[in-house]
Write a protein that holds these residues in place. Structure first.
Motif, PDB file in Angstrom:
ATOM      1  N   THR A 153       0.792  -1.327  -0.027  1.00  0.00           N
ATOM      2  CA  THR A 153      -0.108   0.012  -0.015  1.00  0.00           C
ATOM      3  C   THR A 153       1.043   1.276  -0.051  1.00  0.00           C
ATOM      4  O   THR A 153       0.521   2.007  -0.938  1.00  0.00           O
ATOM      5  CB  THR A 153      -0.871  -0.095   1.095  1.00  0.00           C
ATOM      6  OG1 THR A 153      -1.817  -1.060   1.183  1.00  0.00           O
ATOM      7  CG2 THR A 153      -1.932   1.259   1.260  1.00  0.00           C
ATOM      8  N   ALA A 154       1.881   1.122   0.862  1.00  0.00           N
ATOM      9  CA  ALA A 154       2.752   2.268   0.918  1.00  0.00           C
ATOM     10  C   ALA A 154       3.451   2.812  -0.293  1.00  0.00           C
ATOM     11  O   ALA A 154       3.625   3.669  -0.984  1.00  0.00           O
ATOM     12  CB  ALA A 154       3.534   2.219   2.280  1.00  0.00           C
ATOM     13  N   ALA A 155       4.026   1.472  -1.095  1.00  0.00           N
ATOM     14  CA  ALA A 155       4.836   1.565  -2.180  1.00  0.00           C
ATOM     15  C   ALA A 155       3.940   2.145  -3.221  1.00  0.00           C
ATOM     16  O   ALA A 155       4.372   2.973  -3.984  1.00  0.00           O
ATOM     17  CB  ALA A 155       5.444   0.109  -2.402  1.00  0.00           C
ATOM     18  N   GLY A 156       2.849   1.547  -3.384  1.00  0.00           N
ATOM     19  CA  GLY A 156       1.746   2.055  -4.321  1.00  0.00           C
ATOM     20  C   GLY A 156       1.288   3.394  -4.335  1.00  0.00           C
ATOM     21  O   GLY A 156       1.397   4.118  -5.390  1.00  0.00           O
ATOM     22  N   ASP A 157       1.211   3.994  -3.054  1.00  0.00           N
ATOM     23  CA  ASP A 157       0.941   5.620  -2.946  1.00  0.00           C
ATOM     24  C   ASP A 157       2.186   6.309  -3.259  1.00  0.00           C
ATOM     25  O   ASP A 157       2.102   7.346  -3.609  1.00  0.00           O
ATOM     26  CB  ASP A 157       0.362   5.755  -1.606  1.00  0.00           C
ATOM     27  CG  ASP A 157      -1.025   5.108  -1.444  1.00  0.00           C
ATOM     28  OD1 ASP A 157      -1.804   5.274  -2.177  1.00  0.00           O
ATOM     29  OD2 ASP A 157      -1.400   4.946  -0.276  1.00  0.00           O
ATOM     30  N   LEU A 158       3.368   5.946  -2.880  1.00  0.00           N
ATOM     31  CA  LEU A 158       4.658   6.468  -3.051  1.00  0.00           C
ATOM     32  C   LEU A 158       4.940   6.634  -4.455  1.00  0.00           C
ATOM     33  O   LEU A 158       5.069   7.843  -4.897  1.00  0.00           O
ATOM     34  CB  LEU A 158       5.829   5.386  -2.511  1.00  0.00           C
ATOM     35  CG  LEU A 158       7.316   6.166  -2.824  1.00  0.00           C
ATOM     36  CD1 LEU A 158       7.411   7.185  -2.220  1.00  0.00           C
ATOM     37  CD2 LEU A 158       8.280   5.035  -2.597  1.00  0.00           C
TER      38      LEU A 158
END
Length: 268
Positions: free
Chosen positions: A164-169
């Motif tokens: 999730t964090a990587a996708g939003d990054l």
């Protein structure tokens, strides 16, 4: 001489006989449908989390997600062997809560996506290290004991938060947008499969690498479908996208439950 394993035996420190492993298996076989449903759960979890956060107060949404996750995992841990509906319900709830965990860090606490991505990657490495130190294997085909299953679900939860964090990054911080991010992760997920096929990456590393990538892959496309035109999406809404993806998941899981196509064969 082949050892005769009694039905229901719990095997810990020794290789598991194939018949016993099939009886005790708590996870499905890794097939094409496994990856399709996994991607669908990631997207559905992303939009479901966003829908809940904008429908009810965020603390209430997180509380509901936490209760749902706890109930799903308790149910999964209590069943004696793999059940498609129970297993994938747990994955869905992990997806929803994993999204909430990553969003709370950024939206609630102001942690930048880059920092949370690095942080979750460190946590994932720590969980995998503890799992390997305790069991000497990270193979999902070894999930035949309660302790290994707990390590498995802890790993799954962290992979969802990391993804999730990587996708939003990539979509937000890097400014690539959801559609481009989804396309990039679609290319990236082919790399561990190709490396495994060519013998340059072992099966365990290839599996967990692909497993992490499925999260931003599914979430990016689901976000692209759900968010407004101003944010670069199709503007379909998080509620309708959640409902459609959930229906697809239910249909595919029902097929697996009926046919048993993803159950490990018990052997002769």
């Amino acid at each position: 001489m082949t050892r005769a394993w009694p039905p229901g035996a719990v095997v810990t420190g020794e290789p598991v006989h194939p018949v016993v492993r099939a009886r005790l298996a708590k996870v499905p076989q890794v097939t094409a449908l496994f990856w399709i449903i996994k991607v669908l759960t990631t997207g559905m979890g992303e939009t479901a989390s966003d829908f809940l956060a904008h429908t009810v107060a965020p603390p209430v949404a997180v509380g509901l997600g936490g209760l749902g996750l706890a109930g799903a995992l308790i149910l999964q841990l209590r069943v004696r062997r793999y059940r498609a509906g129970v297993y994938w319900f747990a994955v869905v709830m992990v997806s929803v809560f994993g999204t909430m965990a990553a969003d709370v860090l950024h939206v609630g606490l102001g942690v930048p996506y880059l920092l949370s991505t690095i942080g979750f990657a460190v946590v994932l490495a720590a969980v995998l290290a503890l799992w390997y130190a305790a069991e000497r294997t990270l193979s999902i085909h070894s999930i035949t004991t309660p302790r290994r299953e707990c390590f498995y679900w802890a790993t799954v939860l962290v992979t969802f938060a990391l993804g999730t964090a990587a996708g939003d990054l990539t979509a937000v911080t890097f400014g690539w947008g959801y559609l481009l991010s989804g396309g990039i992760f679609a290319v990236l997920i082919a790399l561990p499969a190709l490396a495994f096929r060519t013998g340059t990456l072992n099966a365990v590393v290839a599996f967990w690498t692909a497993y992490v990538i499925t999260r931003p892959l599914g979430a990016s496309f689901a976000d692209w479908m759900g968010v407004s035109h101003e944010r670069g999406g199709l503007g379909l809404g998080t509620g309708p996208v959640t409902a459609v993806w959930a229906a697809l998941i239910v249909g595919l899981v029902a097929y697996l439950a009926i046919t048993g196509a993803d159950r490990e064969p018990a052997g002769p």
